[in-house]
Enzyme design. Structure first.
Site, PDB file in Angstrom:
ATOM      1  N   HIS A 228       0.576  -1.045   0.049  1.00  0.00           N
ATOM      2  CA  HIS A 228      -0.058   0.106   0.215  1.00  0.00           C
ATOM      3  C   HIS A 228       0.961   1.385  -0.004  1.00  0.00           C
ATOM      4  O   HIS A 228       0.207   2.358  -0.215  1.00  0.00           O
ATOM      5  CB  HIS A 228      -1.029   0.158   1.161  1.00  0.00           C
ATOM      6  CG  HIS A 228      -0.270   0.290   2.443  1.00  0.00           C
ATOM      7  ND1 HIS A 228      -0.036  -0.614   3.431  1.00  0.00           N
ATOM      8  CD2 HIS A 228       0.082   1.405   3.151  1.00  0.00           C
ATOM      9  CE1 HIS A 228       0.467  -0.402   4.471  1.00  0.00           C
ATOM     10  NE2 HIS A 228       0.582   0.981   4.353  1.00  0.00           N
ATOM     11  N   ASP A 252      -0.558  -7.307   0.559  1.00  0.00           N
ATOM     12  CA  ASP A 252       0.252  -6.006   0.979  1.00  0.00           C
ATOM     13  C   ASP A 252       1.666  -6.099   1.130  1.00  0.00           C
ATOM     14  O   ASP A 252       2.503  -6.208   2.010  1.00  0.00           O
ATOM     15  CB  ASP A 252      -0.217  -5.507   2.354  1.00  0.00           C
ATOM     16  CG  ASP A 252       0.016  -4.160   2.546  1.00  0.00           C
ATOM     17  OD1 ASP A 252       0.381  -3.508   1.509  1.00  0.00           O
ATOM     18  OD2 ASP A 252      -0.248  -3.531   3.547  1.00  0.00           O
ATOM     19  N   GLY A 331       3.287   5.709   9.236  1.00  0.00           N
ATOM     20  CA  GLY A 331       4.823   5.740   8.937  1.00  0.00           C
ATOM     21  C   GLY A 331       5.564   4.490   9.134  1.00  0.00           C
ATOM     22  O   GLY A 331       6.510   4.316   8.663  1.00  0.00           O
ATOM     23  N   SER A 333       4.675   1.722   8.265  1.00  0.00           N
ATOM     24  CA  SER A 333       4.408   0.630   7.363  1.00  0.00           C
ATOM     25  C   SER A 333       5.349   0.155   6.339  1.00  0.00           C
ATOM     26  O   SER A 333       6.234   1.094   6.096  1.00  0.00           O
ATOM     27  CB  SER A 333       3.192   1.475   6.352  1.00  0.00           C
ATOM     28  OG  SER A 333       1.915   1.450   6.882  1.00  0.00           O
ATOM     29  N   SER A 348       1.731  -3.799   8.090  1.00  0.00           N
ATOM     30  CA  SER A 348       0.721  -3.780   7.048  1.00  0.00           C
ATOM     31  C   SER A 348      -0.058  -2.670   7.647  1.00  0.00           C
ATOM     32  O   SER A 348      -0.332  -1.547   7.092  1.00  0.00           O
ATOM     33  CB  SER A 348      -0.223  -5.180   6.810  1.00  0.00           C
ATOM     34  OG  SER A 348      -1.197  -4.437   5.948  1.00  0.00           O
TER      35      SER A 348
END
Length: 379
Positions: A228, A252, A331, A333, A348
């Protein structure tokens, strides 16, 4: 003006798998820059580094800092006073003097009265910067052997560095640009410049200059992260590269391909000045301890609660995730989940934060490696 001769010198809250809709929040990419923090030990660290790298005692390092501060004050003042006659300046550490180049001997007294030492030179600083700018304008025409150029106040010239045995090519390039040959000096050198970017898990990178995510794990040619965070073709900075593959929703995960100047390392940043070595990607069972690294909240640990979880985010549903009680925030991620020395997956999304606690899901890394035929960098 005396003509200079060209010189040649050698010189990166469900405990079972299932679909969660009520507690899931958007995947944690961040579009706001995190503030930089200054270390309270910065001055001490600088002093220690000066002693180590310059071979100084603490007293000598302190004296040099003071002398250089005084020299900077003089330099700012004398440059303005000399105007067009200013020919650059350089600091002589051995004597603590600031040497100022001037194109007119009549300005020597002016330099001396400022506390500096005058030196007669052929070219003004403006002339040298003009020659350097001319080279800049023709940079695309420079031969591969030419590794760069700079204005050198010490020699009062623009120094062009080129590989050993290639001075003739460099000289022809300079001539073709129209830059003043009197102001340019070609130096043969073994320099082979490259950027020093190490790719390390859990560190910050930006996508298309705005979105902020965290790197997951180094692979041959780049790193894996959350899908993502970006789409194929999106560019990245620090490290520089582009998304070569991305899958979200459904999965993801993503693969960012970095340049030859970036070096993927088998490391995860623990955000305390050290790193964790990645030795493989053996999946840890439910109940195992697991730690996560991300650019927003750093290093946090917890346990694996469930596997093969489906999570319904507002932006799409992802299946096959692993559920943990480790906290995370926007942030983080794409950042690294690791158990012991075994890579587990990339952050994720989740719910909660690192103040009150929460639930975070990660995309298993092996699925991403298999999807793109990638090889995990291990140490």
């Amino acid at each position: 003006m005396q003509r200079k001769k060209t010189g040649r010198m050698a010189a990166t809250a469900l405990l079972a798998a299932g679909t969660l809709t009520a507690m899931a929040v958007p995947a944690t990419a961040n579009t706001a820059a995190a503030p930089e923090q200054n270390s309270p030990e910065q001055a001490t660290t600088m002093m220690q580094a000066m002693q180590r790298d310059l071979g100084l005692t603490r007293t000598q390092a302190e004296q040099r800092i003071a002398d250089e501060a005084a020299a900077r004050d003089i330099a700012d003042r004398v440059r303005e006073e000399l105007g067009k006659g200013f020919g650059g300046f350089h600091y002589k550490a051995e004597s603590g003097e600031l040497v100022v180049g001037v194109t007119d001997r009549a300005q020597f007294d002016e330099v001396r009265s400022s506390g500096a030492v005058p030196r007669l030179v052929d070219d003004s600083r403006a002339d040298l910067e003009s020659a350097s700018s001319t080279l800049d304008a023709h940079a695309q025409q420079a031969p591969e052997s030419v590794t760069g150029w700079y204005v050198d106040s010490t020699s009062n010239s623009v120094v062009v560095t080129t590989g050993f045995g290639t001075a003739d090519r460099a000289e022809r390039f300079v001539e073709s640009t129209g830059a003043s040959s009197e102001a340019v000096r070609v130096v043969e050198s073994g320099e082979q410049p490259r950027t020093y970017a190490d790719v390390i898990g859990g560190q910050r990178y930006t996508i298309n200059g705005s979105t902020i995510c965290s790197s997951g794990f180094s692979v041959a040619g780049g790193f894996v992260t959350a899908g993502h965070c970006g789409s194929p073709g999106d560019s990245t900075n620090s490290p520089s590269g582009s998304f070569a593959g991305s899958s979200f929703p459904g999965d993801d995960y993503a693969y960012v391909e970095t340049g030859n100047d970036d070096t993927p390392q088998p490391l995860v940043d623990t955000h305390d000045g050290s790193t964790r070595v990645v030795q493989g990607s053996q999946s840890a069972p439910v109940g195992s301890s697991v730690c996560r690294s991300g650019q927003t909240t750093g290093w946090h640990c917890g346990t694996v609660q469930a596997k093969n979880q489906t999570v319904s985010y507002p932006s799409g549903t992802v299946s096959g995730l692993t559920r943990t009680d480790v906290c995370a925030e926007p942030g983080d991620s794409g950042g690294s989940f690791i158990s012991g020395n075994q890579a587990q997956g990339m952050t994720s999304g989740g719910s909660g934060d690192c103040t009150s606690g929460g639930t975070t899901y990660f995309q298993p890394v092996n699925e991403a490696l298999n999807a793109y035929g990638l090889s995990l960098v291990t140490g």
